[in-house]
Design a protein around this motif. Structure first.
Motif: not given
Length: 236
Positions: A175-202
């Motif tokens: 839990s916390g007051t800030i959430a970092w969200l790292f999106f993986d769009d499912g492309g490029a196989g199982d690259d698992d880099n999760h940098d296909d969008m980065v969003v922060r909720l404060t």
């Protein structure tokens, strides 16, 4: 209805709700990027640590869904960019929307910011979309199947990049007051880099958290305990 009956009924409803929201994916503690993949956001010197010094990898949660406690709250949504060939998007809270048009657009400051007010407690309403599908909060896949979009969550209450959990010890905040969200769009196989969008909720005026398995187990135990008390009282 007595207070005990009301409490037992309320716990039963809450337990059922938590079980339903957690059944779609296995909540897993892990880190990004996975394997030999590169997360272009985390590998860039945005934190000022020096040339060539990355931020990550970062520890957090796969298959997590975010719930707001203590609302109504204000949520500041920051979009930092993406590294993806797909035309991905983020939409949430009825008024926030960001689009990625391809290639690498990362920056150390938000590219776009949206502020929403009076957000009620409960499951937060947002989703990431790619040509391969949608990863909605409340039905976020757990990254075990290739080609399925999902987002990774890292929670903190420390502002800035220094709040990201870079200590890989299999222990991180739920839990916390800030959430970092790292999106993986499912492309490029199982690259698992999760940098296909980065969003922060404060969050201002509340906090966000995930329904960890232990939460469900504790609530279940409490419900069983109150049921036992009720039966003992009834037998007297």
């Amino acid at each position: 209805m007595t207070l005990l009956k009301k409490t037992v009924a309320a716990c039963a409803v809450a337990l059922a709700g938590l079980a339903a929201t957690s059944s779609h994916a296995a909540l897993t503690l892990g880190n990004i990027p996975g394997g030999a993949a590169t997360n272009d956001f985390l590998s860039t010197d945005f934190d000022g640590a020096g040339p060539g010094v990355p931020i990550g990898p970062v520890e957090g949660w796969y298959g997590a869904d975010l719930y707001l406690s203590g609302g109504p709250a204000q949520i500041t949504v920051d979009y930092f960019g993406a590294e993806a060939g797909f035309l991905n998007s983020f939409a949430g809270f009825g008024s926030c929307g960001f689009n990625h048009g391809g290639n690498n657009t990362f920056t150390g400051s938000p590219l776009q910011t949206c502020v929403v007010n009076n957000v009620a407690s409960g499951l937060l309403s947002f989703a990431f979309t790619s040509p391969l599908g949608v990863a909605s909060n409340g039905s976020n896949p757990d990254n075990t199947t290739d080609g399925i979009p999902n987002f990774f969550v890292s929670l903190t209450s420390i502002a800035g990049f220094g709040g990201l959990d870079t200590t890989l010890d299999m222990s991180t905040s739920g839990s916390g007051t800030i959430a970092w969200l790292f999106f993986d769009d499912g492309g490029a196989g199982d690259d698992d880099n999760h940098d296909d969008m980065v969003v922060r909720l404060t969050i201002t005026g509340g906090s966000v958290g995930i329904p960890e398995p232990g939460t469900i187990a504790l609530l279940g135990a409490a419900l069983l305990g109150m049921g036992a008390v009720r039966r003992r009282r009834a037998s007297k």
